[in-house]
Design a protein around this motif. Structure first.
Motif, mmCIF file in Angstrom:
data_model
loop_
_atom_site.group_PDB
_atom_site.id
_atom_site.type_symbol
_atom_site.label_atom_id
_atom_site.label_comp_id
_atom_site.label_asym_id
_atom_site.label_seq_id
_atom_site.Cartn_x
_atom_site.Cartn_y
_atom_site.Cartn_z
ATOM 1 N N PHE A 95 47.143 43.853 41.119
ATOM 2 C CA PHE A 95 45.813 44.440 41.317
ATOM 3 C C PHE A 95 45.714 45.084 42.698
ATOM 4 C CE2 PHE A 95 41.810 43.745 43.557
ATOM 5 C CZ PHE A 95 40.947 44.540 42.812
ATOM 6 N N ALA A 131 44.033 44.166 34.874
ATOM 7 C CA ALA A 131 43.945 43.920 36.317
ATOM 8 C C ALA A 131 44.435 45.137 37.095
ATOM 9 C CB ALA A 131 44.754 42.681 36.695
ATOM 10 N N GLY A 134 42.250 47.705 39.449
ATOM 11 C CA GLY A 134 42.627 48.098 40.798
ATOM 12 C C GLY A 134 42.586 49.597 40.999
#
Length: 403
Positions: free
Chosen positions: A53, A104, A108
């Motif tokens: 992430f 994830a 990000g």
């Protein structure tokens, strides 16, 4: 204490929107805990997911700066917030570790899009004398939302950590709607003006690179606390959800200590001296984490460290804005903001390794020692705003939103 000058309406609206967004933004500190608990993985594997992430936030921040200077601040903010909402909901519904990792990473990639335009709006909308206060209030706005978010995390975290991601998605959408309806539409940088700025590139500015280096080290320390604390508390005999109470005290201190920014002795401090003092306070708070084994002691330590955070945030973002050329603040702030992406990548890996191999005392003591090294580095290397000699930055043109 000098009289308080009112901030522009655009900045006040942006601060309000970020409070709304922050109310649900306590899911990320529990990302590693969610992966570890719901997908039956080791602490090390959970740390690698957190690192994935964090790695994705680096190009996200750079894209946010480029889009902010080219397609507009408001559009970039709304795009980033909606992307975060989609990824948060999908992460909460993930049924396997593979899909959790995928979402994830996508989270990000969207997560940092809105930071450079938000910071650029503040830097360009207020005069230089108000920048430290404006950026400090920006941090306080996030902290004000964080007070409610910490309580929400403590409540929902005891039931199911997935609900934290659902709550975060809802507040992202609420913030996006408020930004879209309330903020005026801004014009992208004209191509001719953009070409004028290419002579000064962020990655070729030695002063910015110096601030980036120290800022990355600070962000690493900060991310260790945010990411590792929920994992460290059970080793100290406390439930992981109590991290929400620690974060709430940190946020409350950031809000209540805002008058410190306007005291005569703090305003007289040079930027290097203020940053050095802030890192000493951070070190004191981390030493408290290392030796404390009760919740009240941890809360006191968090309050001490948060005063250091308060002194850092306003000063460092004002400094980066001063370093930027006209019409280039979005890109400068984006490059500086990669420090958080780098830290978010390294912190889960380094923190989980230190925690697993040495325990909580060594983990927090190491971070405290790094703070003291940074305090000394700021006194020697950090540029002073008065020595930058940047020309005044024109106010970004905005037009009424009739859409």
């Amino acid at each position: 204490m000098p009289p308080v000058e009112p901030l522009p309406r655009t900045v006040r609206l942006l601060l309000l929107a970020r409070v709304v967004n922050r109310l649900g933004a306590f899911s990320l500190p529990f990302l590693t805990a969610l992966v570890s608990a719901d997908h039956d993985t080791s602490v090390t594997t959970a740390g690698l997911v957190g690192a994935a992430f964090g790695l994705a936030t680096i190009p996200s921040r750079l894209m946010g700066g480029a889009l902010a200077d080219r397609v507009g601040r408001r559009t970039t903010i709304v795009l980033g917030l909606c992307g975060c909402a989609v990824a948060q909901l999908a992460l909460a519904l993930s049924s396997s570790l593979t899909w959790a990792v995928v979402w994830a990473v996508l989270l990000g990639l969207a997560f940092e899009l809105y930071e450079p335009p938000s910071q650029a709006i503040i830097g360009e909308s207020v005069p230089e004398r108000q920048r430290v206060r404006a950026f400090s209030l920006f941090g306080a706005a996030l902290a004000a939302g964080g007070m409610g978010a910490g309580l929400l995390a403590a409540l929902l975290g005891h039931r199911d950590l997935r609900w934290l991601f659902v709550a975060d998605a809802a507040t992202c959408l609420g913030c996006a709607l408020l930004i879209r309806l309330a903020l005026p539409r801004d014009r992208p940088t004209p191509p001719a003006a953009d070409r004028e700025d290419t002579a000064v590139r962020p990655l070729r500015d030695r002063a910015l690179l110096t601030v980036l280096a120290t800022g990355t080290a600070y962000a690493l320390i900060h991310q260790q606390t945010v990411t590792i604390l929920p994992l460290a508390l059970p080793r100290q005999g406390l439930p992981a959800a109590d991290a929400g109470l620690v974060f709430t005290v940190t946020a409350a201190t950031t809000v209540l200590a805002q008058p410190l920014i306007r005291l005569s002795w703090t305003t007289r401090l040079t930027t290097p001296a203020a940053l050095a003092l802030a890192h000493v306070l951070l070190a004191a708070g981390l030493i408290g984490f290392a030796v404390a084994h009760t919740l009240p002691a941890l809360l006191v330590s968090a309050a001490v460290g948060s005063v250091g955070d308060l002194l850092i945030m306003g000063r460092v973002y004002a400094l980066v804005t001063d370093l930027a050329p006209p019409t280039g603040s979005g890109r400068y702030l984006a490059v500086f903001g990669t420090s958080w992406g780098i830290a978010a990548t390294l912190a889960p890996v380094c923190g989980t390794q230190l925690l697993a191999r040495t325990g909580t005392t060594t983990l927090w003591s190491t971070m405290a020692a790094l703070c003291l090294l940074l305090a000394a580095a700021h006194l020697r290397t950090t540029p002073r705003p008065s020595a930058l000699h940047n020309p005044p930055k024109p106010t970004r043109r905005r037009e009424p939103d009739t859409a």
